[in-house]
Design a protein around this motif. Structure first.
Motif, PDB file in Angstrom:
ATOM      1  N   VAL A  28      -6.905   6.298 -15.342  1.00 28.24           N
ATOM      2  CA  VAL A  28      -5.948   5.227 -15.613  1.00 28.24           C
ATOM      3  C   VAL A  28      -5.936   4.279 -14.422  1.00 28.24           C
ATOM      4  O   VAL A  28      -5.563   4.680 -13.315  1.00 28.24           O
ATOM      5  CB  VAL A  28      -4.528   5.791 -15.843  1.00 28.24           C
ATOM      6  N   PRO A  29      -6.357   3.023 -14.595  1.00 28.59           N
ATOM      7  CA  PRO A  29      -6.335   2.073 -13.480  1.00 28.59           C
ATOM      8  C   PRO A  29      -4.916   1.590 -13.194  1.00 28.59           C
ATOM      9  O   PRO A  29      -4.217   1.121 -14.097  1.00 28.59           O
ATOM     10  CB  PRO A  29      -7.239   0.936 -13.972  1.00 28.59           C
ATOM     11  N   LEU A  30      -4.488   1.733 -11.955  1.00 25.54           N
ATOM     12  CA  LEU A  30      -3.144   1.327 -11.549  1.00 25.54           C
ATOM     13  C   LEU A  30      -3.217   0.493 -10.276  1.00 25.54           C
ATOM     14  O   LEU A  30      -4.296   0.291  -9.712  1.00 25.54           O
ATOM     15  CB  LEU A  30      -2.272   2.568 -11.273  1.00 25.54           C
ATOM     16  N   ALA A  31      -2.058   0.083  -9.831  1.00 23.88           N
ATOM     17  CA  ALA A  31      -1.909  -0.473  -8.481  1.00 23.88           C
ATOM     18  C   ALA A  31      -1.099   0.525  -7.667  1.00 23.88           C
ATOM     19  O   ALA A  31      -0.272   1.273  -8.217  1.00 23.88           O
ATOM     20  CB  ALA A  31      -1.201  -1.819  -8.536  1.00 23.88           C
ATOM     21  N   ALA A  32      -1.333   0.549  -6.369  1.00 21.91           N
ATOM     22  CA  ALA A  32      -0.573   1.422  -5.483  1.00 21.91           C
ATOM     23  C   ALA A  32      -0.110   0.621  -4.275  1.00 21.91           C
ATOM     24  O   ALA A  32      -0.811  -0.287  -3.808  1.00 21.91           O
ATOM     25  CB  ALA A  32      -1.413   2.608  -5.033  1.00 21.91           C
ATOM     26  N   ALA A  33       1.081   0.947  -3.799  1.00 20.00           N
ATOM     27  CA  ALA A  33       1.604   0.322  -2.589  1.00 20.00           C
ATOM     28  C   ALA A  33       1.352   1.252  -1.411  1.00 20.00           C
ATOM     29  O   ALA A  33       1.887   2.366  -1.375  1.00 20.00           O
ATOM     30  CB  ALA A  33       3.094   0.040  -2.742  1.00 20.00           C
ATOM     31  N   ILE A  34       0.504   0.811  -0.498  1.00 17.93           N
ATOM     32  CA  ILE A  34       0.248   1.575   0.716  1.00 17.93           C
ATOM     33  C   ILE A  34       1.360   1.258   1.710  1.00 17.93           C
ATOM     34  O   ILE A  34       1.610   0.096   2.035  1.00 17.93           O
ATOM     35  CB  ILE A  34      -1.120   1.207   1.322  1.00 17.93           C
ATOM     36  N   VAL A  64       4.978  -6.945   1.445  1.00 18.22           N
ATOM     37  CA  VAL A  64       3.664  -7.439   1.860  1.00 18.22           C
ATOM     38  C   VAL A  64       3.810  -8.494   2.950  1.00 18.22           C
ATOM     39  O   VAL A  64       3.078  -8.491   3.952  1.00 18.22           O
ATOM     40  CB  VAL A  64       2.891  -8.001   0.655  1.00 18.22           C
ATOM     41  N   ASP A  65       4.783  -9.409   2.790  1.00 13.53           N
ATOM     42  CA  ASP A  65       5.008 -10.451   3.792  1.00 13.53           C
ATOM     43  C   ASP A  65       5.374  -9.857   5.147  1.00 13.53           C
ATOM     44  O   ASP A  65       5.009 -10.422   6.198  1.00 13.53           O
ATOM     45  CB  ASP A  65       6.119 -11.403   3.320  1.00 13.53           C
ATOM     46  N   LYS A  66       6.077  -8.729   5.137  1.00 14.88           N
ATOM     47  CA  LYS A  66       6.471  -8.074   6.394  1.00 14.88           C
ATOM     48  C   LYS A  66       5.371  -7.168   6.939  1.00 14.88           C
ATOM     49  O   LYS A  66       5.560  -6.517   7.970  1.00 14.88           O
ATOM     50  CB  LYS A  66       7.722  -7.226   6.167  1.00 14.88           C
ATOM     51  N   SER A  67       4.250  -7.078   6.226  1.00 11.96           N
ATOM     52  CA  SER A  67       3.138  -6.176   6.604  1.00 11.96           C
ATOM     53  C   SER A  67       3.548  -4.708   6.561  1.00 11.96           C
ATOM     54  O   SER A  67       2.935  -3.872   7.226  1.00 11.96           O
ATOM     55  CB  SER A  67       2.606  -6.536   8.002  1.00 11.96           C
ATOM     56  N   GLU A  68       4.593  -4.418   5.786  1.00  6.47           N
ATOM     57  CA  GLU A  68       4.998  -3.020   5.604  1.00  6.47           C
ATOM     58  C   GLU A  68       4.327  -2.408   4.376  1.00  6.47           C
ATOM     59  O   GLU A  68       4.277  -1.186   4.240  1.00  6.47           O
ATOM     60  CB  GLU A  68       6.520  -2.933   5.450  1.00  6.47           C
TER      61      GLU A  68
END
Length: 437
Positions: A36-42, A109-113
């Motif tokens: 299943v293709p997803l997105a993940a938040a690192i 993402v903007d905070k590079s977190e």
């Protein structure tokens, strides 16, 4: 303005198994593998995971799928080995399409977190539920009443399959064993209740697992007239069978006598609340007294020289009553769960009979009950809350073999919005060994 991620049926279909029809009745588990293709938040720092998980749950951007944790190891194995983790996101969130990201993701993402990356979630046969698997191996015309519900006695699942499902009976049995760790044997009733026996006993065929109904001692707290106790006795299971109704008790006695299972099945006419403790004490006393069943083994034939053959009758085999009860069956769905607080102190003072002192586990308790008809966790949580309130120990849905967890399965629908369930759990030590009141 960012598009808020929501779960659509089409997107969540990725978590359904692909069509995998059984060929010649053989289940090919490899056909259930899918990606299943997803997105993940690192997450830049693990200490931020809890906050971002909470915030992403509020914005409905985190993955919400049955039996899948939203927190996963980093897809880079070298980083995963260092303890790095990521948060799996809702299928509506696309890693290369920021317009599908909500405010939480964008600000992170903007905070590079945070970093949003593609993530391939690999699923296999082990992930899918029995209902999932049956819905793709059975033909569409049989999807209206997929037989995923069943009664349990010990490690045995009892089915009553309609004729249309009989060509797939062994496949159904195999899947039930696969998907229920506490089930080892699946049997199907092969005659109509009441037609061959006025006492509602039944013949059966084994669909999966060993033809072994031996679960040591079963305590049937609400036995009725013996529909489960008598067949179990025929298979060499000791059953302490109780029913408070004098009329049911009378027919239970007759069923035991007519089916010649008195050596294994013992009838009682007591209030189930007091019977729970009385049964544990009675079984232990019977074991200490050396009570046993005598089983006559088959006649052996021996050659006796030129004179031909002669029969030899071996001595009967002694089957001792074990000291403890293995299973409590409580098949009175309207009120069985209200009885469970009477298990408190069941084996007070007898800790030495059980693990870690021996290999014997505390009894499994099987409680039939009514709850909402729903495919989400609402009825499961409701059942566990009821058990928690009665036991005084926190119980949650899960694996009956794990402390504090309850295996709950659908037995059958009884009304448009009402379903019968069976909740099974291993009796908690703090309940079993508490002081008796």
């Amino acid at each position: 303005m960012a598009v808020q991620a929501t779960r659509s049926k089409e997107e969540m279909n990725g978590f359904r198994p692909s069509v995998a029809r059984a060929v010649a009745g053989v289940l090919d588990r490899s056909l259930f593998a899918k990606t299943v293709p997803l997105a993940a938040a690192i997450i830049s720092e693990n200490k931020l995971i809890s906050r971002y998980r909470r915030d992403l749950e509020k914005s409905k951007e985190i993955l919400s799928a049955d039996r899948i944790s939203a927190i996963a190891p980093h897809p880079d194995k070298s980083l995963a080995s260092q303890g790095k983790k990521c948060l799996l996101l809702n299928p509506a969130v696309k890693p290369t399409a920021p317009e599908t990201w909500g405010t939480v993701l964008k600000e992170g993402v903007d905070k590079s977190e945070l970093e949003v990356i593609p993530y391939n979630l690999n699923l296999d046969y082990e992930y899918f539920s029995a209902l999932d698997v049956l819905s793709v191996v059975l033909p569409p015309e049989l999807h209206d009443e997929i037989p995923s519900g069943f009664n349990i006695a010990g490690h045995v699942a009892h089915l009553n399959l309609r004729e249309a499902y009989l060509p797939y009976k062994n496949l159904i049995g195999e899947i039930i064993v696969d998907k229920n760790p506490h089930i080892r044997t699946v049997i199907n009733k092969v005659d109509n209740v009441g037609s061959e026996s006025e006492f509602r006993t039944f013949a059966y065929e084994v669909l999966a697992g060993p033809d072994d109904l031996d679960v040591e001692v079963v305590c049937d707290v609400m036995a009725g007239i013996g529909p489960f106790a008598v067949p179990a006795g025929k298979r060499g299971v000791f059953v302490w069978a109780n029913d408070m109704n004098p009329e049911s008790y009378r027919y239970l006695q007759e069923a035991i006598q007519r089916n010649k299972v008195g050596t294994y099945v013992r009838p009682f006419n007591e209030d189930g609340r007091t019977f729970i403790h009385n049964a544990a004490d009675s079984v232990y006393a019977a074991s200490q007294a050396g009570d046993h069943a005598l089983i006559q083994t088959k006649v052996r034939r021996h050659l006796r020289g030129a004179a031909g053959t002669a029969d030899e009758t071996p001595p009967p085999q002694k089957i001792p009553v074990p000291p403890t009860i293995s299973h409590f069956v409580m098949n009175l769905p309207a009120m069985a769960y209200t009885f469970v607080h009477h298990f408190r102190g069941l084996y007070a003072g007898h800790e030495g009979l059980f693990a870690p002192n021996t290999e014997t586990k505390l009894p499994l308790v099987h409680v039939h009950c009514f709850a909402l008809k729903s495919d989400d966790e609402v009825p499961l949580l409701d059942i566990c809350e009821r058990l928690t309130s009665k036991l005084g120990v926190k119980m949650v849905p899960g694996d009956a073999e794990k402390p504090g967890e309850v295996s709950i399965h659908n037995v059958r629908d009884v009304a448009p919005a009402k379903r019968m369930w069976c909740a099974s759990f291993r009796l908690p030590r703090e309940v079993a060994f508490a002081a008796r009141g």
